[in-house]
Design a protein around this motif. Structure first.
Motif, PDB file in Angstrom:
ATOM      1  N   ILE A   1      12.701   0.318  -8.185  1.00 25.68           N
ATOM      2  CA  ILE A   1      12.538  -0.271  -6.721  1.00 25.68           C
ATOM      3  C   ILE A   1      12.053   0.845  -5.826  1.00 25.68           C
ATOM      4  CG2 ILE A   1      13.169  -1.648  -4.623  1.00 25.68           C
ATOM      5  CD1 ILE A   1      14.767  -3.251  -6.779  1.00 25.68           C
ATOM      6  N   LEU A   2      13.159   1.867  -5.832  1.00 26.22           N
ATOM      7  CA  LEU A   2      13.043   2.903  -4.602  1.00 26.22           C
ATOM      8  C   LEU A   2      12.825   4.263  -5.437  1.00 26.22           C
ATOM      9  CD1 LEU A   2      16.006   1.907  -2.272  1.00 26.22           C
ATOM     10  CD2 LEU A   2      13.468   1.706  -1.989  1.00 26.22           C
ATOM     11  N   ASN A   3      11.338   4.228  -6.014  1.00 27.60           N
ATOM     12  CA  ASN A   3      10.983   5.553  -6.798  1.00 27.60           C
ATOM     13  C   ASN A   3      11.101   6.730  -6.084  1.00 27.60           C
ATOM     14  OD1 ASN A   3       9.840   6.331  -9.432  1.00 27.60           O
ATOM     15  ND2 ASN A   3       8.144   7.033  -7.996  1.00 27.60           N
ATOM     16  N   ASN A   4      11.283   6.698  -4.989  1.00 21.65           N
ATOM     17  CA  ASN A   4      11.424   8.094  -4.087  1.00 21.65           C
ATOM     18  C   ASN A   4      13.025   8.087  -3.717  1.00 21.65           C
ATOM     19  OD1 ASN A   4      11.164  10.228  -2.514  1.00 21.65           O
ATOM     20  ND2 ASN A   4      10.009   8.933  -0.911  1.00 21.65           N
TER      21      ASN A   4
ATOM     22  N   LYS B   1       1.559   4.228  -3.158  1.00 23.23           N
ATOM     23  CA  LYS B   1       1.651   5.825  -2.984  1.00 23.23           C
ATOM     24  C   LYS B   1       2.863   6.427  -3.654  1.00 23.23           C
ATOM     25  CE  LYS B   1       1.363   8.922   0.676  1.00 23.23           C
ATOM     26  NZ  LYS B   1       1.899   9.164   2.225  1.00 23.23           N
ATOM     27  N   ASN B   2       3.883   5.649  -3.601  1.00 28.09           N
ATOM     28  CA  ASN B   2       5.028   6.288  -4.240  1.00 28.09           C
ATOM     29  C   ASN B   2       5.257   6.273  -5.837  1.00 28.09           C
ATOM     30  OD1 ASN B   2       6.784   7.936  -2.537  1.00 28.09           O
ATOM     31  ND2 ASN B   2       7.622   6.175  -1.422  1.00 28.09           N
ATOM     32  N   ASN B   3       4.531   5.514  -6.311  1.00 30.09           N
ATOM     33  CA  ASN B   3       4.395   5.032  -7.976  1.00 30.09           C
ATOM     34  C   ASN B   3       3.156   5.999  -8.602  1.00 30.09           C
ATOM     35  OD1 ASN B   3       6.504   3.044  -8.651  1.00 30.09           O
ATOM     36  ND2 ASN B   3       5.887   2.437  -6.446  1.00 30.09           N
ATOM     37  N   PRO B   4       3.298   6.881  -9.255  1.00 34.16           N
ATOM     38  CA  PRO B   4       2.332   7.606  -9.679  1.00 34.16           C
ATOM     39  C   PRO B   4       1.543   7.071 -10.888  1.00 34.16           C
ATOM     40  CG  PRO B   4       4.353   8.709 -10.561  1.00 34.16           C
ATOM     41  CD  PRO B   4       4.716   7.694  -9.480  1.00 34.16           C
TER      42      PRO B   4
ATOM     43  N   SER C   1      13.357  -1.481   6.804  1.00 33.96           N
ATOM     44  CA  SER C   1      12.187  -2.333   6.752  1.00 33.96           C
ATOM     45  C   SER C   1      12.046  -3.567   5.809  1.00 33.96           C
ATOM     46  CB  SER C   1      10.982  -1.384   6.601  1.00 33.96           C
ATOM     47  OG  SER C   1       9.690  -2.052   6.380  1.00 33.96           O
TER      48      SER C   1
ATOM     49  N   SER D   1       8.197  -2.968  -2.241  1.00 36.56           N
ATOM     50  CA  SER D   1       8.491  -2.105  -3.298  1.00 36.56           C
ATOM     51  C   SER D   1       9.055  -2.728  -4.605  1.00 36.56           C
ATOM     52  CB  SER D   1       9.605  -0.869  -2.753  1.00 36.56           C
ATOM     53  OG  SER D   1       9.318  -0.305  -1.619  1.00 36.56           O
TER      54      SER D   1
ATOM     55  N   GLU E   1       0.800  -1.165  -0.020  1.00 40.07           N
ATOM     56  CA  GLU E   1       0.007   0.099   0.033  1.00 40.07           C
ATOM     57  C   GLU E   1       0.797   1.306   0.174  1.00 40.07           C
ATOM     58  OE1 GLU E   1      -2.594   0.544   3.565  1.00 40.07           O
ATOM     59  OE2 GLU E   1      -3.732   1.829   2.517  1.00 40.07           O
ATOM     60  N   CYS E   2       2.142   1.313   0.898  1.00 44.97           N
ATOM     61  CA  CYS E   2       2.883   2.392   0.907  1.00 44.97           C
ATOM     62  C   CYS E   2       3.420   2.720  -0.374  1.00 44.97           C
ATOM     63  CB  CYS E   2       3.710   2.289   2.013  1.00 44.97           C
ATOM     64  SG  CYS E   2       2.967   2.203   3.603  1.00 44.97           S
TER      65      CYS E   2
ATOM     66  N   LEU F   1      -4.738   2.416   5.217  1.00 39.35           N
ATOM     67  CA  LEU F   1      -4.087   3.879   5.352  1.00 39.35           C
ATOM     68  C   LEU F   1      -4.785   4.726   4.430  1.00 39.35           C
ATOM     69  CD1 LEU F   1      -0.472   2.685   5.902  1.00 39.35           C
ATOM     70  CD2 LEU F   1      -1.893   3.577   7.612  1.00 39.35           C
ATOM     71  N   THR F   2      -4.912   4.025   3.060  1.00 38.69           N
ATOM     72  CA  THR F   2      -5.410   4.863   1.927  1.00 38.69           C
ATOM     73  C   THR F   2      -6.928   5.183   2.112  1.00 38.69           C
ATOM     74  OG1 THR F   2      -4.115   3.436   0.671  1.00 38.69           O
ATOM     75  CG2 THR F   2      -5.447   4.970  -0.475  1.00 38.69           C
TER      76      THR F   2
ATOM     77  N   GLU G   1       8.754  -3.585   3.655  1.00 34.25           N
ATOM     78  CA  GLU G   1       8.516  -2.380   2.954  1.00 34.25           C
ATOM     79  C   GLU G   1       9.271  -2.548   1.568  1.00 34.25           C
ATOM     80  OE1 GLU G   1       8.401   1.645   4.953  1.00 34.25           O
ATOM     81  OE2 GLU G   1       6.815   0.802   6.144  1.00 34.25           O
ATOM     82  N   PHE G   2      10.399  -2.955   2.075  1.00 32.24           N
ATOM     83  CA  PHE G   2      11.414  -3.037   0.600  1.00 32.24           C
ATOM     84  C   PHE G   2      10.993  -4.109  -0.371  1.00 32.24           C
ATOM     85  CE2 PHE G   2      14.904  -4.345  -1.745  1.00 32.24           C
ATOM     86  CZ  PHE G   2      15.713  -3.216  -2.166  1.00 32.24           C
TER      87      PHE G   2
ATOM     88  N   THR H   1      10.755   4.470   2.097  1.00 27.36           N
ATOM     89  CA  THR H   1       9.531   3.911   1.890  1.00 27.36           C
ATOM     90  C   THR H   1       8.710   4.235   3.182  1.00 27.36           C
ATOM     91  OG1 THR H   1      10.235   1.917   3.058  1.00 27.36           O
ATOM     92  CG2 THR H   1      10.395   1.935   0.466  1.00 27.36           C
ATOM     93  N   GLY H   2       7.620   3.876   3.345  1.00 27.32           N
ATOM     94  CA  GLY H   2       6.793   4.009   4.390  1.00 27.32           C
ATOM     95  C   GLY H   2       5.682   4.963   4.154  1.00 27.32           C
ATOM     96  N   TRP H   3       4.712   5.045   4.782  1.00 30.66           N
ATOM     97  CA  TRP H   3       3.587   5.937   4.528  1.00 30.66           C
ATOM     98  C   TRP H   3       3.985   7.405   4.972  1.00 30.66           C
ATOM     99  CZ3 TRP H   3      -0.405   5.052   2.062  1.00 30.66           C
ATOM    100  CH2 TRP H   3      -1.691   5.892   1.942  1.00 30.66           C
TER     101      TRP H   3
ATOM    102  N   ASN I   1      11.240   5.060   6.437  1.00 29.86           N
ATOM    103  CA  ASN I   1      12.370   4.289   6.303  1.00 29.86           C
ATOM    104  C   ASN I   1      13.447   4.262   5.281  1.00 29.86           C
ATOM    105  OD1 ASN I   1      11.594   2.445   8.533  1.00 29.86           O
ATOM    106  ND2 ASN I   1       9.859   1.922   7.367  1.00 29.86           N
ATOM    107  N   ASN I   2      14.659   4.252   5.591  1.00 32.53           N
ATOM    108  CA  ASN I   2      15.591   4.277   4.555  1.00 32.53           C
ATOM    109  C   ASN I   2      16.062   3.089   3.930  1.00 32.53           C
ATOM    110  OD1 ASN I   2      16.115   7.350   4.371  1.00 32.53           O
ATOM    111  ND2 ASN I   2      16.683   7.052   6.557  1.00 32.53           N
ATOM    112  N   HIS I   3      16.603   3.107   2.644  1.00 35.90           N
ATOM    113  CA  HIS I   3      17.234   1.883   2.228  1.00 35.90           C
ATOM    114  C   HIS I   3      18.345   2.347   1.274  1.00 35.90           C
ATOM    115  CE1 HIS I   3      13.523  -0.147   3.482  1.00 35.90           C
ATOM    116  NE2 HIS I   3      12.665   0.931   3.398  1.00 35.90           N
TER     117      HIS I   3
END
Lengths: 328, 328
Positions: free
Chosen positions: B138-141, A22-25, A277, A284, A18-19, A44-45, A280-281, B259-261, B265-267
């Motif tokens: 993977i890490l778009n942000n 949110k990061n992928n437009p 996390s 992703s 879900e998170c 959350l959404t 979360e990774f 990542t994360g809402w 979190n850092n990767h």
């Protein structure tokens, strides 16, 4: 138009997906399916419905890719072949030994129904697998090394919790730095299990529990701990919550190999992850492969795929010309 | 039956390809083509003919993939579109800014003639490009970092050699360790050119040359050195030969992201190479993509491809079931 994603199973991984959406437009979460009472699941959404899993097949025209967030032990072996009947799906099946069987089951149903199922997506299996494969393809004459950690092993933490007198526990897998250095030096070392990783345990014992017995039971537990140098720390419940509530992980895939007419030159390829996390990774990575499933399905491909079968460009938001200009 | 490989251009890269073929049991070198007098070119493999480039088209039925080992400045822009008329080809075109144009030229001819041309293969462009792309997918942000070295830059070494009074020279590009550490910490730093790399030069001067002038000309050379902290060592011809005759290189591609809402979190994803021989490693990558060109052509694909368009499984010797069992 967005890629419409459904999530089946709303635990740590489902929430991570879900998170990531949110990061992928180019993506949109359209539904969450749960085996629990849907009214009890708060996501959350905003304005996205939570349904019972039983309703999933009826939503098939509203969803481009269904991401399966169940466990590998009992959920995914049933769910992935089941849901690929109606959906393009992605799962994170990680029981390495059973992947060939899972692949065959998913492939059959996916092909019969004209869908794509990408299985075993995440970082191991997943990105680590890709690194092992590229490394082997490039340096055919060489050696492979995979180290995990520093990170939390859910399986080992659970094993400690099952010991009599243990209230809660967290176990960290830690790669041995000197072993990593030996590999990087190109000396092509061979290791015992004990030489590659250590294990560190943080244990909350019940009042009056026999601590030396617990420590001994941990350190001698077959397969889980007996082949490792293990450290056990007894801490309070508050300390566990304060200092050990994260789910970090990571690791290293190293391929060393030789080239030259007489194998005179050494090379080291190293891929590493340091993750705050783990779920979360993993999520992703899964979401990037959901994009690939969508694009590949649009091109008419069907059947079961793994990360090995997916050309990197399918994972990306950008079109191919932009990718070449930007990343090549 | 083996994959039959031809090499066009027999310098450091061509020789590296020859060595890599020896390490890949499914491949066979069948011909080397040169612009020099073929009788003057001695290769390492026994019983393999050396021909003039003019004879290449007449050998098209004997060769599955022709590997083009010319330079990016003037050779490949002409050669790759030319030879993809008759052959599946792989090149290592590395002029990043001109890749879109090169791609279009090769794609047109390749499609017209039913062949595959995989361009810009090696490690940068190549494996580093793939790492950048996977990291972004993977890490778009997040943020991208590429560091090169420690390694020999041919272009910078050549630039020093053109200075009056310089007999020979070797230049090393060196990543700044503290900058790497800052990136790995996830602090998302921004760097000037000077902060990322230093340059170290080993120079053999002609007898009686004005050393301070040479040193000053190097350090102030626009684009090549003026934006870097540069160290210049004057050494003897013997020392240069003894200590600096290798062609090592390498580098680091790092993607950091959140990542994360609430992006809590850092990767860190890191891919690194440590190479004793830049051309032999590049050649090893190229040979794996030659296998991919062969397999993809057998499946009926045509046109220009880059590393982004090639699913990892195509690079490998093993079949897909074995790959899943072994590497996933």
């Amino acid at each position: 138009m967005s890629i419409r994603i459904g999530i089946l199973g709303y635990g740590n991984l489902g929430r991570g997906v879900e998170c990531a959406i949110k990061n992928n437009p180019d993506m949109e979460l359209v539904a969450v399916f749960t085996r629990r009472n849907p009214d009890s699941v708060k996501i959350l959404t905003e304005n996205v419905p939570v349904y019972s899993v039983d309703e999933a097949p009826s939503k098939k025209d509203d969803i481009d890719v269904l991401i399966l967030c169940g466990g590998s032990a009992t959920d995914l072996p049933v769910q992935t072949p089941e849901y690929v009947k109606c959906f393009n799906v992605v799962d994170s099946f990680d029981t390495h030994a059973k992947i060939p069987e899972h692949f065959a089951n998913v492939d059959k149903v996916a092909k019969e129904n004209g869908n794509i199922g990408i299985i075993s997506v995440g970082w191991d299996p997943g990105m680590f697998s890709i690194s092992r494969m590229y490394g082997n393809a490039i340096l055919n004459n060489g050696s492979d090394y995979t180290f995990w950690g520093k990170g939390v092993s859910q399986g080992h933490s659970d094993a400690i919790r099952r010991i009599d007198g243990v209230k809660d526990a967290k176990q960290y897998t830690i790669p041995v730095e000197s072993a990593l250095e030996a590999v990087r030096s190109g000396s092509n070392p061979e290791f015992t299990t004990r030489e590659k990783h250590t294990r560190e345990c943080f244990v909350v014992a019940e009042d009056g529990a026999d601590l030396p017995r617990i420590e001994n039971e941990i350190k001698t537990m077959p397969n889980y701990f007996d082949q490792y140098d293990t450290t056990v720390h007894f801490i309070s419940e508050e300390e566990l919550k304060r200092d050990h509530s994260g789910i970090p992980h990571g690791g290293f895939v190293i391929r060393t190999g030789k080239t030259g007419w007489n194998n005179e030159n050494n090379h080291v390829i190293e891929y590493s992850l340091k993750l705050d996390s783990n779920p979360e990774f993993t999520a992703s990575v899964i979401v990037a492969y959901a994009r690939a499933a969508y694009k590949m399905s649009k091109e008419g491909m069907t059947g079961c795929k793994t990360v090995f079968d997916v050309a990197p460009a399918y994972l990306c938001l950008q079109d191919n010309a932009e990718l070449r200009a930007k990343f090549l």
